[in-house]
Design a protein around this motif. Structure first.
Motif, PDB file in Angstrom:
ATOM      1  N   LYS A 125       0.809  -1.223   0.000  1.00  0.00           N
ATOM      2  CA  LYS A 125       0.000   0.000   0.000  1.00  0.00           C
ATOM      3  C   LYS A 125       0.842   1.273   0.000  1.00  0.00           C
ATOM      4  N   LYS A 180       1.905   2.913  -7.260  1.00  0.00           N
ATOM      5  CA  LYS A 180       1.606   2.125  -8.455  1.00  0.00           C
ATOM      6  C   LYS A 180       0.904   0.804  -8.124  1.00  0.00           C
ATOM      7  N   SER A 181       0.866   0.454  -6.860  1.00  0.00           N
ATOM      8  CA  SER A 181       0.308  -0.851  -6.466  1.00  0.00           C
ATOM      9  C   SER A 181      -0.987  -0.714  -5.676  1.00  0.00           C
ATOM     10  N   GLN A 182      -1.701   0.381  -5.874  1.00  0.00           N
ATOM     11  CA  GLN A 182      -2.920   0.597  -5.093  1.00  0.00           C
ATOM     12  C   GLN A 182      -4.006  -0.432  -5.422  1.00  0.00           C
ATOM     13  N   LYS A 183      -4.053  -0.878  -6.664  1.00  0.00           N
ATOM     14  CA  LYS A 183      -5.034  -1.903  -7.026  1.00  0.00           C
ATOM     15  C   LYS A 183      -4.731  -3.209  -6.296  1.00  0.00           C
ATOM     16  N   VAL A 184      -3.451  -3.553  -6.249  1.00  0.00           N
ATOM     17  CA  VAL A 184      -3.037  -4.764  -5.529  1.00  0.00           C
ATOM     18  C   VAL A 184      -3.333  -4.612  -4.041  1.00  0.00           C
ATOM     19  N   GLY A 208      -5.679  -2.905  -2.737  1.00  0.00           N
ATOM     20  CA  GLY A 208      -7.121  -3.071  -2.575  1.00  0.00           C
ATOM     21  C   GLY A 208      -7.520  -4.540  -2.545  1.00  0.00           C
ATOM     22  N   GLN A 209      -6.838  -5.368  -3.338  1.00  0.00           N
ATOM     23  CA  GLN A 209      -7.134  -6.803  -3.338  1.00  0.00           C
ATOM     24  C   GLN A 209      -6.725  -7.445  -2.019  1.00  0.00           C
ATOM     25  N   TYR A 219      -9.326  -6.393   0.582  1.00  0.00           N
ATOM     26  CA  TYR A 219     -10.559  -7.178   0.463  1.00  0.00           C
ATOM     27  C   TYR A 219     -10.357  -8.579   1.048  1.00  0.00           C
TER      28      TYR A 219
END
Length: 264
Positions: free
Chosen positions: A237, A241-245, A247-248, A251
């Motif tokens: 976090k 560049k890794s905000q999508k990761v 978020g996974q 979750y």
């Protein structure tokens, strides 16, 4: 030295009427007999009838899992452990159900093999234990013992490189939740497949913890996995560049992992 023949599937088979397989050159060895017989100093050649060989080939075909090409071709087969075979033959277990369970294991292994995950064998053993829990309960089985065999093609020969025991044991855990975590097509293992990911070491420790929990029935392993997933999330976090990761991971930690803690 006198040669003797062993016939399987027919009477007095020989090189003209039977088929001999030269596996590991066993047809050249002596001493493969019991002490009660007179063949301990004689070479024995085994001949099979065409019908017996066909049954054997069908068995091999039904055990095929996956082919992987690296430097050479590797072929994977899933077999019953010899002790499991003896147990099946000497009990009233439903053979059809057991074969169906073996097919489930084969399908799950095929998803893992060839993707070149780190800790591949550990993941495979966790996965099959998780995937078969409902079937173990349904069929009232405490344990199912199998062997994963890897055969490599080298030149003109095939060599058995690995024989990996796989034991599926009935456990009491949230199998569906665990499968979501370790799904071969899921997010977590896709991250583990890339060694240059910043959280790679944390994922290795998480898988080790999960192995201890699922296979060794060690509750501490579950907490190790959760801790390392949190550590992985905090590493990711901080990278924009890794905000999508991230978020996974978030979750996974907030919606999936809590389901593991609600098992009575």
């Amino acid at each position: 030295m006198e040669r003797k023949n062993v016939s399987i599937g027919g009477q007095k088979l020989n090189k003209n009427t039977g088929i001999s397989l030269q596996l590991f050159k066993v047809e050249r060895y002596t001493g493969i007999t019991s002490t009660e017989l007179t063949y301990s100093t004689k070479q024995l050649t085994t001949y099979l009838s065409p019908e017996t060989l066909l049954i054997g080939l069908l068995g091999i075909y039904s055990s095929y899992v996956q082919t992987v090409r690296e430097k050479n071709f590797n072929y994977y087969f899933l077999l019953f452990d010899p002790r499991e075979i003896a147990d099946i033959l000497n009990s009233n277990k439903n053979v059809e159900n057991i074969m169906n369970m073996k097919n489930v294991v084969r399908d799950e292994l095929a998803k893992v093999i060839g993707k070149h995950f780190s800790e591949e064998l550990m993941i495979a053993e966790i996965l099959v234990n998780v995937a078969l829990q409902d079937e173990m309960v349904k069929n009232n089985l405490e344990k199912l013992s199998l062997m994963l065999v890897r055969i490599a093609h080298e030149g003109k020969t095939y060599k058995i490189y690995q024989i990996i025991p796989l034991t599926i044991v009935k456990r009491k855990f949230a199998s569906k939740v665990l499968y979501d975590i370790i799904n071969p097509d899921g997010f977590l293992l896709s991250r583990l497949s890339k060694r240059d990911n910043v959280e790679y070491n944390n994922l290795i420790m998480a898988i080790n913890g999960l192995y201890r929990y699922v296979i060794l029935n060690d509750q501490q392993g579950l907490f190790t996995m959760i801790r390392e997933l949190h550590n992985a999330y905090h590493k990711v976090k901080s990278d924009e560049k890794s905000q999508k990761v991230a978020g996974q991971y978030r979750y996974l930690l907030t919606h999936v992992v809590p389901g593991l803690l609600n098992v009575p």
